[in-house]
Design a protein around this motif. Structure first.
Motif, PDB file in Angstrom:
ATOM      1  N   UNK A  26       0.820  -1.208   0.000  1.00  0.00           N
ATOM      2  CA  UNK A  26       0.000   0.000   0.000  1.00  0.00           C
ATOM      3  C   UNK A  26       0.853   1.256   0.000  1.00  0.00           C
ATOM      4  N   UNK A  27       2.016   1.190   0.625  1.00  0.00           N
ATOM      5  CA  UNK A  27       2.888   2.368   0.699  1.00  0.00           C
ATOM      6  C   UNK A  27       4.324   1.915   0.950  1.00  0.00           C
ATOM      7  N   UNK A  28       5.266   2.619   0.349  1.00  0.00           N
ATOM      8  CA  UNK A  28       6.690   2.290   0.513  1.00  0.00           C
ATOM      9  C   UNK A  28       7.457   3.605   0.548  1.00  0.00           C
ATOM     10  N   UNK A  29       7.966   3.953   1.710  1.00  0.00           N
ATOM     11  CA  UNK A  29       8.607   5.255   1.916  1.00  0.00           C
ATOM     12  C   UNK A  29      10.083   5.058   2.255  1.00  0.00           C
ATOM     13  N   UNK A  30      10.951   5.858   1.617  1.00  0.00           N
ATOM     14  CA  UNK A  30      12.381   5.793   1.894  1.00  0.00           C
ATOM     15  C   UNK A  30      12.922   7.198   2.134  1.00  0.00           C
ATOM     16  N   UNK A  31      13.708   7.351   3.211  1.00  0.00           N
ATOM     17  CA  UNK A  31      14.308   8.645   3.529  1.00  0.00           C
ATOM     18  C   UNK A  31      15.797   8.441   3.804  1.00  0.00           C
ATOM     19  N   UNK A  32      16.629   9.231   3.139  1.00  0.00           N
ATOM     20  CA  UNK A  32      18.072   9.181   3.374  1.00  0.00           C
ATOM     21  C   UNK A  32      18.379   9.950   4.653  1.00  0.00           C
ATOM     22  N   UNK A  33      18.959   9.271   5.643  1.00  0.00           N
ATOM     23  CA  UNK A  33      19.271   9.936   6.911  1.00  0.00           C
ATOM     24  C   UNK A  33      20.753   9.878   7.271  1.00  0.00           C
ATOM     25  N   UNK A  34      21.481   8.926   6.706  1.00  0.00           N
ATOM     26  CA  UNK A  34      22.926   8.783   6.953  1.00  0.00           C
ATOM     27  C   UNK A  34      23.256   8.711   8.449  1.00  0.00           C
ATOM     28  N   UNK A  35      22.633   7.755   9.132  1.00  0.00           N
ATOM     29  CA  UNK A  35      22.950   7.560  10.550  1.00  0.00           C
ATOM     30  C   UNK A  35      24.426   7.235  10.753  1.00  0.00           C
ATOM     31  N   UNK A  36      25.021   6.587   9.753  1.00  0.00           N
ATOM     32  CA  UNK A  36      26.402   6.154   9.903  1.00  0.00           C
ATOM     33  C   UNK A  36      27.436   7.211   9.587  1.00  0.00           C
ATOM     34  N   UNK A  37      26.998   8.408   9.271  1.00  0.00           N
ATOM     35  CA  UNK A  37      27.914   9.489   8.895  1.00  0.00           C
ATOM     36  C   UNK A  37      28.843   9.838  10.060  1.00  0.00           C
ATOM     37  N   UNK A  38      30.137   9.620   9.870  1.00  0.00           N
ATOM     38  CA  UNK A  38      31.127   9.928  10.897  1.00  0.00           C
ATOM     39  C   UNK A  38      31.179   8.941  12.041  1.00  0.00           C
ATOM     40  N   UNK A  39      30.376   7.890  11.987  1.00  0.00           N
ATOM     41  CA  UNK A  39      30.293   6.913  13.085  1.00  0.00           C
ATOM     42  C   UNK A  39      31.622   6.187  13.285  1.00  0.00           C
ATOM     43  N   UNK A  40      32.310   5.883  12.208  1.00  0.00           N
ATOM     44  CA  UNK A  40      33.580   5.154  12.295  1.00  0.00           C
ATOM     45  C   UNK A  40      34.609   5.935  13.103  1.00  0.00           C
ATOM     46  N   UNK A  41      34.602   7.255  12.941  1.00  0.00           N
ATOM     47  CA  UNK A  41      35.593   8.078  13.653  1.00  0.00           C
ATOM     48  C   UNK A  41      35.183   8.369  15.097  1.00  0.00           C
ATOM     49  N   UNK A  42      33.892   8.702  15.295  1.00  0.00           N
ATOM     50  CA  UNK A  42      33.459   9.157  16.621  1.00  0.00           C
ATOM     51  C   UNK A  42      32.926   8.040  17.516  1.00  0.00           C
ATOM     52  N   UNK A  43      32.416   6.980  16.893  1.00  0.00           N
ATOM     53  CA  UNK A  43      31.836   5.888  17.669  1.00  0.00           C
ATOM     54  C   UNK A  43      30.403   6.154  18.085  1.00  0.00           C
ATOM     55  N   UNK A  44      29.858   7.320  17.665  1.00  0.00           N
ATOM     56  CA  UNK A  44      28.485   7.672  18.040  1.00  0.00           C
ATOM     57  C   UNK A  44      27.752   8.268  16.841  1.00  0.00           C
ATOM     58  N   UNK A  45      26.435   8.147  16.855  1.00  0.00           N
ATOM     59  CA  UNK A  45      25.606   8.786  15.827  1.00  0.00           C
ATOM     60  C   UNK A  45      25.540  10.275  16.150  1.00  0.00           C
TER      61      UNK A  45
END
Length: 510
Positions: free
Chosen positions: A32-51
């Motif tokens: 009935x519905x399919x929604x996608x949103x780009x949020x990039x939770x992983x942006x910088x996660x490798x360096x900082x260890x946090x979202x």
């Protein structure tokens, strides 16, 4: 039968996707519905260890909006999972709590193995894998899940830190990517695969891939082939196409990649890393064929939810392309007896022509599917029903067929009556020359055999077909009743077959 609506939310490292479906309890469902949103939770996660706070804000805004959409549909339940980013982030639990407080949605932060199981559930639902040794994989932003299996038997299941966002931030700093950076990335992927995968690599027949990287590859290759499909689900790619695509993308700057046909500009910065993983994966397992699963983990969630509510059989039903075609035919209230009789006669004609004209078993399968579905357009209107059949088949969810094959089946069905293929027919002209010839030939056979059941009563029981040395196809109609109407119908509809095969047609009552 009571209809039930369910929703699933997949909170990934790169994007958040929600899907809403409706099931009638017969094991089938519609989206009935399919929604996608780009949020990039992983942006910088490798360096900082946090979202990052900005990524958390984007996620909460996207989920609040998606929850309102879900509530509007009145769903019975929501199954929400978070994957690599929230699994790794030090503030993952805090974000899960914030999501619950803001939207009321309980988020299950699942393991990599659970991700793999969901991807496998979706792949098994969409592809013919019985008795086939295959590898299922899903590439996200932070991780890649792998399942090696023989039919329904899982041999090995892995979750590896080979996601497109993670690898881009770790290895690809240049714009465009430098050859040395790309080589370091390749070595890392190879080393990771060799260290983690302990099973037998040889004998793998195909890869089934899901995730944004894989669907982007399919869309770019389709654009290169000048193919236009509503969906790349079921699309098939060769290793050589992945190799050439990667070489092209790696030479371009991010600005140039954003203009590549078929590639979503939002993915341009991470696509090189993603395609590199797919290339190395195909090389590692020495597999030449990649099948695209557009649905992946979020569909796995839906299927799991259906099973939990006893809306899907616990045992996997044996699925086949023919049953799928018949189910679709029934949904359009088709005349099954006529459809199956035409399919039977068409098969007899095709088998007599197959050796000389190199019609493969796969081609005969396309012909049978088109024969079974050629009249589904009646569901809309008798007038121009051949054109309605084309559109219905083209958009049908037919199990076991690639997007190209669905397009061919739709075209073959379209020419079972009225006009033969012409240059003004857009849906025919956009096919490659080889496919145009195949449609004309299969359409010619279907057209003839539809005429052979003109009264829709199966009076022509079978055919005796023989290809003569003078390029004449002799077709004798076998039956016990008067077949004059069928003989007339076949003569009137034998035009396309004669034109496509360059044959003369000799019809006679046996």
């Amino acid at each position: 039968m009571k209809q039930t609506r369910l929703a699933a939310i997949d909170i990934g490292t790169n994007s958040i996707r929600s899907i809403i479906i409706e099931t009638s309890g017969n094991g089938k469902y519609k989206i009935l519905d399919d929604e996608k949103v780009l949020v990039r939770l992983g942006e910088g996660l490798h360096q900082s260890g946090a979202i990052s706070p900005a990524a958390c804000k984007r996620a909460l805004e996207a989920l609040s909006r998606q929850k309102k959409i879900i509530d509007g549909y009145g769903v019975a339940s929501i199954d929400a999972v978070a994957t690599s980013a929230m699994r790794k982030a030090s503030n993952g639990p805090a974000l899960a709590q914030a999501i619950k407080e803001t939207t009321g949605v309980e988020v299950d932060v699942i393991s990599g193995e659970e991700e793999a199981e969901l991807a496998a559930l979706s792949a098994a639902h969409n592809f013919e894998l019985e008795g086939v040794r295959h590898l299922i994989f899903d590439i996200g932003g932070g991780s890649m899940e792998l399942i090696a299996a023989l039919g329904a038997h899982t041999e090995e299941m892995l979750s590896l830190e080979l996601g497109a966002v993670f690898l881009t931030e770790s290895f690809l700093k240049g714009d465009p990517v430098s050859p040395s950076e790309l080589e370091k990335l390749r070595k890392h992927v190879r080393k990771t695969l060799k260290r983690a995968y302990t099973g037998e690599r040889s004998g793998m027949q195909c890869l089934v891939g899901s995730g944004g990287t894989v669907t982007s590859i399919a869309a770019m290759v389709a654009a290169t082939r000048k193919e236009k499909y509503d969906s790349v689900h079921g699309y098939e790619l060769l290793r050589s196409e992945v190799v050439h695509l990667l070489a092209m993308l790696a030479r371009k700057s991010d600005k140039e990649r954003r203009t590549v046909p078929g590639l979503n500009p939002d993915r341009s910065d991470i696509i090189v890393a993603g395609v590199t993983v797919v290339d190395e994966l195909m090389d590692f397992f020495q597999v030449n064929l990649l099948k695209v699963n557009e649905r992946g983990i979020r569909e796995g969630l839906i299927l799991r939810g259906l099973r939990r509510q006893n809306l899907l059989p616990q045992e996997k039903r044996s699925r086949s392309w023919r049953n799928s075609a018949l189910e679709f035919g029934h949904s359009c209230h088709f005349d099954q007896a006529h459809a199956e009789h035409v399919a039977k006669l068409a098969h007899q004609v095709a088998k007599s022509l197959a050796p000389k004209f190199k019609l493969a078993e796969r081609d005969l399968r396309l012909l049978e599917a088109a024969a079974l579905l050629h009249d589904v357009g009646y569901f809309i209107n008798y007038s121009s029903h051949h054109k309605h059949s084309y559109h219905l088949i083209r958009h049908a969810d037919l199990f076991g067929f690639t997007p190209r094959e669905r397009e061919l089946i739709a075209n073959v069905a379209r020419y079972h009556r009225k006009s033969v293929p012409k240059k003004k027919h857009d849906q025919f002209v956009r096919l490659p020359a080889a496919d145009q010839l195949l449609v004309s030939r299969l359409g010619g056979i279907l057209r003839l055999c539809d005429g052979l059941d003109r009264r829709r009563n199966g009076v022509v029981r079978e055919l005796s077909c023989r290809l003569l040395p003078d390029e004449t196809l002799r077709v004798a109609l076998v039956g016990e009743e008067d077949m004059s109407v069928e003989l007339y119908g076949a003569k009137a509809k034998g035009d396309l077959l004669q034109e496509a095969f360059h044959l003369k047609l000799a019809l006679e009552a046996g």
